[in-house]
Design an enzyme around this catalytic site. Sequence first.
Site, PDB file in Angstrom:
ATOM      1  N   ARG A 164      71.849 -50.145 120.042  1.00 56.53           N
ATOM      2  CA  ARG A 164      70.974 -48.964 119.969  1.00 56.53           C
ATOM      3  C   ARG A 164      69.677 -49.332 120.672  1.00 56.53           C
ATOM      4  O   ARG A 164      68.969 -50.252 120.218  1.00 56.53           O
ATOM      5  CB  ARG A 164      70.727 -48.576 118.513  1.00 56.53           C
ATOM      6  CG  ARG A 164      69.601 -47.575 118.355  1.00 56.53           C
ATOM      7  CD  ARG A 164      69.535 -46.974 116.966  1.00 56.53           C
ATOM      8  NE  ARG A 164      70.639 -46.055 116.759  1.00 56.53           N
ATOM      9  CZ  ARG A 164      70.698 -45.162 115.776  1.00 56.53           C
ATOM     10  NH1 ARG A 164      69.710 -45.063 114.911  1.00 56.53           N
ATOM     11  NH2 ARG A 164      71.724 -44.352 115.650  1.00 56.53           N
ATOM     12  N   HIS A 170      74.578 -40.451 122.665  1.00 57.52           N
ATOM     13  CA  HIS A 170      74.997 -40.983 121.355  1.00 57.52           C
ATOM     14  C   HIS A 170      76.504 -40.716 121.210  1.00 57.52           C
ATOM     15  O   HIS A 170      76.939 -39.907 120.390  1.00 57.52           O
ATOM     16  CB  HIS A 170      74.198 -40.280 120.251  1.00 57.52           C
ATOM     17  CG  HIS A 170      74.189 -41.000 118.936  1.00 57.52           C
ATOM     18  ND1 HIS A 170      74.861 -42.185 118.696  1.00 57.52           N
ATOM     19  CD2 HIS A 170      73.569 -40.696 117.754  1.00 57.52           C
ATOM     20  CE1 HIS A 170      74.671 -42.572 117.447  1.00 57.52           C
ATOM     21  NE2 HIS A 170      73.887 -41.688 116.859  1.00 57.52           N
TER      22      HIS A 170
END
Length: 309
Positions: A103, A130
């Site tokens: 991330r 995402h």
Amino acid sequence: MTPTRHLLEIDDLSPGELVRILDLCETPTAPDSAVSGELAGRSVGLYFEKPSLRTRHSSEAAVTRLGGHAVTFTNAEVGIGTREPAADIAQVLSGFHAALGARVFDHQILEDMAAASSIPIVNLLSDLGHPCQALADLRTMRSELGDLAGRTVCWVGDYNNVARSLSIGAAMCGMQVRIASPVGYGPTGVDVDRLRAAGHDTAPFVTTHAAEAAEGADAVHTDVWASMGQEEESEARRRAFEGFQVDDRVMAAAASTAIFMHCLPAHRGEEVSASVADGPQSRMFAQAHNRMHAMIGLFRWLVEIEAIQ
Ligand code: CP
Ligand code: NVA
């Protein structure tokens, strides 16, 4: 040698591969107390530059359920770009782990890792996308709506990381995509072209009116107005997104059977009213739980195609 497979965005997959992962998610999982062995004896690195509740826990739980071990770490420990370059870190971790999820603030870090890595790099949220969230979103819609082809998904709000991956994935599954964003926060021409390509030449419907985008939708999605890293823009965004709350009026424009979805965390009273978030059409907690099933599907698929050996 076959190039290493990565998942930096959902259209790194072919439509057939995407469906296969969704099928593998739906393979009945082992009972909660048991594990299946796809990752037995293997470890997976999970790197976070930003906070996470769902992504960290669902990924770690998925690895555990598949019999493996997750090693979660933050930038404070490794200093990407300061202590050492992302490419070197990826090469080092390729010798230890079966896969590396990350991330990051800057999507380029993922690109640098992927270029150097001999294990799959999985985007756990970047400024651009995402895809693991999109897998869970598609799984949730498939459970709720059945076959997704010909169904309609609506996005209300910022066309951001979550919106981009969801919209591309939905188009790949044959869904009609309808988007409402304030001027300056919607899809760019490049985004629209990408959606058209993903949707076999079907263009998305793009508007600046939330209720118009929701017309006839089977699922209405939204996300926070200010994403992680955009905290300083919060006030300006609050003004720009006025009128873009998914409330009862917006849901009334959707199909009578429509579901409401949110990747979470949610800000009730901003992008969604409490009446919708906590109302009978909301599926946001089932969606959150599907994050784990989606990660199980993804890891199973990586093993199946021998990207994890
Ligand atoms: N939806 C999601 O990615 O949540 P976290 O930021 O808590 O991981
Ligand atoms: N768009 C949000 C999603 C959080 C899961 C963010 O990037 O903060």
